[in-house]
Motif scaffolding. Structure first.
Motif, short mmCIF file in Angstrom:
data_model
loop_
_atom_site.label_atom_id
_atom_site.label_comp_id
_atom_site.label_asym_id
_atom_site.label_seq_id
_atom_site.Cartn_x
_atom_site.Cartn_y
_atom_site.Cartn_z
N CYS A 22 -17.23 -22.85 -1.70
CA CYS A 22 -16.21 -21.77 -2.67
C CYS A 22 -17.42 -21.04 -3.11
N ARG A 23 -18.71 -21.44 -3.99
CA ARG A 23 -19.34 -20.38 -4.46
C ARG A 23 -20.29 -19.64 -3.50
N GLU A 24 -20.64 -20.06 -2.24
CA GLU A 24 -21.22 -19.26 -1.16
C GLU A 24 -20.22 -18.23 -1.00
N ALA A 25 -18.80 -18.40 -0.56
CA ALA A 25 -17.79 -17.59 -0.32
C ALA A 25 -17.69 -16.54 -1.33
N ALA A 26 -17.75 -16.66 -2.57
CA ALA A 26 -17.69 -15.84 -3.68
C ALA A 26 -18.69 -14.71 -3.62
N LYS A 27 -20.01 -15.40 -3.35
CA LYS A 27 -21.04 -14.23 -3.25
C LYS A 27 -20.78 -13.32 -1.85
N LEU A 28 -20.61 -13.92 -1.02
CA LEU A 28 -20.19 -13.35 0.56
C LEU A 28 -19.10 -12.28 0.18
N ALA A 29 -18.27 -12.36 -0.62
CA ALA A 29 -17.01 -11.63 -0.93
C ALA A 29 -17.51 -10.17 -1.53
#
Length: 169
Positions: A22-29
């Motif tokens: 979830c944290r990694e996805a937020a950065k990628l978004a």
């Protein structure tokens, strides 16, 4: 044939992995939104790949939650639903922002067709999940509005390029 049983520790470990995803996805978004203005889908694809990994992990965790040795799983289920809701909100908001930036571009980059076909399905699935009793009311009415906005923006982009989605019958 009996089903395999899982310990609380095994489920907690997977929940930790889900939180990292979830944290990694937020950065990628964030990166995807920035790169969309440069006519690039690569960062958005990375974001969507991360969401796919998250969703695969969701399936594993759901199965394990049904087969935990310990009868008390309310806290684990609550943590799971919270993380899933956070990712759902992130997906809807990231899609909306990405599509908004993309809708301002008169020319669509290569690979647009594949992205849009996938996104139509994803937005439909998000809408279905938002209507489940476990999520209803938890994410707030603004997220449902953002989902509708993302769908409208996607429809506008598709209208700009009618040849984008040619389905053969």
């Amino acid at each position: 044939m009996s089903k395999r049983q899982y310990t609380r520790a095994e489920v907690k470990e997977l929940l930790g992995a889900l939180e990292r995803q979830c944290r990694e996805a937020a950065k990628l978004a964030q990166t995807a939104e920035h790169e969309a203005s440069r006519h690039s889908f690569s960062a958005y694809r990375e974001f969507r790949d991360k969401v796919g990994e998250f969703q695969a992990l969701v399936i594993l965790i759901e199965q394990r939650l049904r087969n935990v040795v310990d009868a008390r799983t309310d806290d684990l289920r609550d943590q799971f639903e919270r993380l899933d809701a956070v990712m759902l909100a992130l997906l809807v908001r990231a899609s909306m922002r990405f599509f908004f930036v993309l809708s301002a571009n008169p020319v669509l980059p290569m690979g647009a067709r594949e992205i849009f076909v996938s996104e139509l399905r994803s937005l439909h699935d998000a809408h279905e999940k938002l209507n489940r009793p476990t999520y209803a009311g938890k994410l707030g009415p603004e997220l449902d509005q953002e989902l509708q906005t993302a769908s409208l923006i996607l429809e506008e982009i598709i209208d700009k390029a009618p040849g984008l989605l040619q389905f053969k019958m």
